[in-house]
Design a protein around this motif. Sequence first.
Motif, PDB file in Angstrom:
ATOM      1  N   TYR A   1     -14.721   3.320 -18.395  1.00 14.08           N
ATOM      2  CA  TYR A   1     -14.109   2.465 -19.400  1.00 14.08           C
ATOM      3  C   TYR A   1     -13.296   3.283 -20.392  1.00 14.08           C
TER       4      TYR A   1
ATOM      5  N   ASN B   1      -8.405 -10.719 -12.686  1.00 15.01           N
ATOM      6  CA  ASN B   1      -9.143  -9.924 -13.682  1.00 15.01           C
ATOM      7  C   ASN B   1      -9.051 -10.676 -15.008  1.00 15.01           C
TER       8      ASN B   1
ATOM      9  N   THR C   1     -10.942 -11.760 -17.469  1.00 14.29           N
ATOM     10  CA  THR C   1     -11.504 -11.357 -18.757  1.00 14.29           C
ATOM     11  C   THR C   1     -10.586 -10.381 -19.476  1.00 14.29           C
ATOM     12  N   SER C   2     -10.171  -9.335 -18.774  1.00 12.45           N
ATOM     13  CA  SER C   2      -9.283  -8.340 -19.378  1.00 12.45           C
ATOM     14  C   SER C   2      -7.905  -8.926 -19.651  1.00 12.45           C
TER      15      SER C   2
ATOM     16  N   SER D   1      -8.029 -11.173 -22.681  1.00 10.61           N
ATOM     17  CA  SER D   1      -8.224 -10.327 -23.865  1.00 10.61           C
ATOM     18  C   SER D   1      -6.907  -9.685 -24.278  1.00 10.61           C
TER      19      SER D   1
ATOM     20  N   MET E   1      -4.251  -3.952 -14.654  1.00  2.00           N
ATOM     21  CA  MET E   1      -5.404  -4.842 -14.590  1.00  2.00           C
ATOM     22  C   MET E   1      -5.403  -5.663 -13.310  1.00  2.00           C
TER      23      MET E   1
ATOM     24  N   ARG F   1      -7.988  -3.413 -11.482  1.00  2.00           N
ATOM     25  CA  ARG F   1      -9.050  -4.133 -12.184  1.00  2.00           C
ATOM     26  C   ARG F   1      -9.689  -3.279 -13.286  1.00  2.00           C
TER      27      ARG F   1
ATOM     28  N   ASP G   1     -10.425  -2.067 -17.258  1.00  2.00           N
ATOM     29  CA  ASP G   1     -10.687  -2.789 -18.490  1.00  2.00           C
ATOM     30  C   ASP G   1      -9.458  -2.739 -19.385  1.00  2.00           C
TER      31      ASP G   1
END
Length: 264
Positions: A21, A125, A127-128, A131, A194, A198, A200
């Motif tokens: 990460y 992907n 979530t990322s 965000s 991303m 994939r 973060d």
Amino acid sequence: MPRTYDEDGFQKTTEVKDSDYAKTLPCNKITISDPFQWLSLGLNDLVKSPLISLFYGICFAAAAAGIVGLIYLQGNHSHLVILPALIVYMLIGPFLALGLYDASWARERGKQPSLLHSMKAIGRNSTSQWSFAVLLVVAMIFWMRVAALLHALYPSVEGASIVEFAPFLITGSIAGFILASVVFSISVFSMPLMLERRVDIMTAVFTSFNAVRSNPGPMLVWAAMICGGVLIGFATYGIGMIVTMPILGYGTWHAYHATIQKKH
């Protein structure tokens, strides 16, 4: 370890270690002429994937035309809709671009791109990606607040001379350039990263920023090309985006592959 892919052609998810990460992936050195090559490759993808290009081009065009039309209809109250409209555009723009990245990616792997597959890439992907979209919205809201503060430098008298306008113009231009440079730096390669790897959000942002910082000249040229394409689109009430945005989207994918080092 060899890569494995699922039935949709996406790389299968593997367990991510904590040490993976917020990393900065290495980048290549590129030349000032490379952006023109990316633009040429983007045009080539447009020609080879006309239906996918048309679909996403129309989506971009409709969003831009909606913003321009809404501002026009509001007249004297247009300032009340500019920020919400641009926030919506900042949210949907990166996700539409994912479909274009997927089409170029499929062609690189020797596969025939499909509209359905490109649409599935939007949730690859999520979530990322969401965000990051929120991060862009926060940056836009911050800029609008800065612009409101800078308005205090605007001359209060009618018919003010250029000298009286100078503090407002100079300060606003510098602030706008700095913020635009930061947003471009953290975003130009984030979404492709991303999508394909994939990673973060922090790894994507750090890697993108480092790549731009390491190649300021070529990336300035590419930023100018993107700005030109967007301006053409808005100046033509969105019609120009039917062509410019797919070319720029495909070109960004090729820019990403040329700039960010591949995994070995």
